[in-house]
Enzyme design. Structure first.
Site, mmCIF file in Angstrom:
data_model
loop_
_atom_site.group_PDB
_atom_site.id
_atom_site.type_symbol
_atom_site.label_atom_id
_atom_site.label_comp_id
_atom_site.label_asym_id
_atom_site.label_seq_id
_atom_site.Cartn_x
_atom_site.Cartn_y
_atom_site.Cartn_z
ATOM 1 N N ARG A 63 0.879 -1.248 -0.088
ATOM 2 C CA ARG A 63 -0.051 0.035 0.018
ATOM 3 C C ARG A 63 0.957 1.331 0.042
ATOM 4 N NH1 ARG A 63 -4.274 -1.449 -1.179
ATOM 5 N NH2 ARG A 63 -5.402 -2.408 0.800
ATOM 6 N N HIS A 118 -9.944 3.433 -0.802
ATOM 7 C CA HIS A 118 -10.151 3.732 0.642
ATOM 8 C C HIS A 118 -10.743 5.321 0.508
ATOM 9 C CE1 HIS A 118 -7.568 0.407 0.722
ATOM 10 N NE2 HIS A 118 -8.155 0.453 2.201
ATOM 11 N N LYS A 144 -13.181 -3.842 -3.248
ATOM 12 C CA LYS A 144 -13.035 -3.701 -1.976
ATOM 13 C C LYS A 144 -13.305 -2.235 -1.494
ATOM 14 C CE LYS A 144 -9.626 -4.105 1.979
ATOM 15 N NZ LYS A 144 -8.281 -4.346 2.219
ATOM 16 N N GLN A 207 -10.076 -2.526 13.290
ATOM 17 C CA GLN A 207 -9.833 -3.861 13.001
ATOM 18 C C GLN A 207 -9.787 -4.888 14.476
ATOM 19 O OE1 GLN A 207 -5.900 -5.062 11.254
ATOM 20 N NE2 GLN A 207 -7.158 -5.771 9.392
#
Length: 227
Positions: A63, A118, A144, A207
């Site tokens: 990422r 995102h 996603k 998370q």
């Protein structure tokens, strides 16, 4: 298709990443996401061996900083690394939607492509989200969508996507504590993957740990709500 539990792992050194990856699978993860962008030196034979060893259970993610990642090198170096690791036939590779627009990749058919997007500030309208998912599914195998959730209604926006698109091709959930609702309910909606972490090792706000999700799964199965 039953949702697969993925454990995201991060480390600065490859030996630590390897230990965490194997630990993640030992404690019940179906998949392990290697956050390659956290490594100080990702261009090593040890990393290649780790990807080969875990190939059928691994998600490769490199990422960039502009989408919340930790990769410190230049963009050409990142793309070179992605291409190199994809040649090892990992089960999945995660690519940002913007990255797929700016670069061409020649992945084999064995590796499934997760195209991700995102938003770290808010959750856009359902029309915007739907447009993004359609674009992503024209490129990859799984879309996603991950957004900052600032209230319960924004969780609902994400979950409504599962009524529009095949659930086995969509991962949609919110960031932060308020986004935990959409993470958990994605199990019931039929998402192909839910992301977790080792205790104290979250790679994204809110998370849950692998242990927490395994307990949720056990509770759902005990009531025949998810199987």
């Amino acid at each position: 298709m039953k949702t697969r539990i993925c454990v995201s792992v991060k480390a600065r050194e490859i030996d630590e990443l390897e230990w965490k990856a194997k630990r993640a699978l030992d404690v019940g993860g179906d998949l392990v996401e290697l956050r390659i962008d956290y490594l100080e030196d990702p261009f090593t034979d040890k990393l290649r061996k780790l990807v080969l060893d875990l190939s059928d259970k691994v998600i490769i993610t490199v990422r960039p900083s502009w989408e919340g990642g930790e990769f410190k090198g230049g963009e050409n170096s990142r793309i070179e690394l992605i291409n190199e690791l994809s040649s090892l036939n990992p089960a999945y590779i995660d690519l940002e939607l913007t990255t797929t627009k700016d670069h061409e990749f020649n992945f084999n058919n064995e590796t499934k492509r997760i195209i991700s997007w995102h938003n770290f500030e808010y959750t856009p309208s359902i029309d915007k989200l739907s447009s993004l998912v359609s674009e992503m599914l024209n490129i990859g195998d799984i879309a996603k969508i991950v957004t900052k959730v600032n209230g319960f209604e924004e969780n609902l926006k994400l979950l409504r996507l599962y009524r529009i698109y095949p659930s086995d091709k969509l991962i949609a959930f919110g960031l932060g504590e308020e986004g935990l609702t959409s993470r958990i309910l994605s199990l019931l909606m039929g998402a192909p993957i839910i992301y977790t972490c080792l205790p104290g090792e979250e790679v994204a706000p809110g998370q849950p740990t692998i242990g927490e999700i395994l307990e949720v799964v056990n509770l759902l199965e005990s009531r025949l709500l998810w199987r």
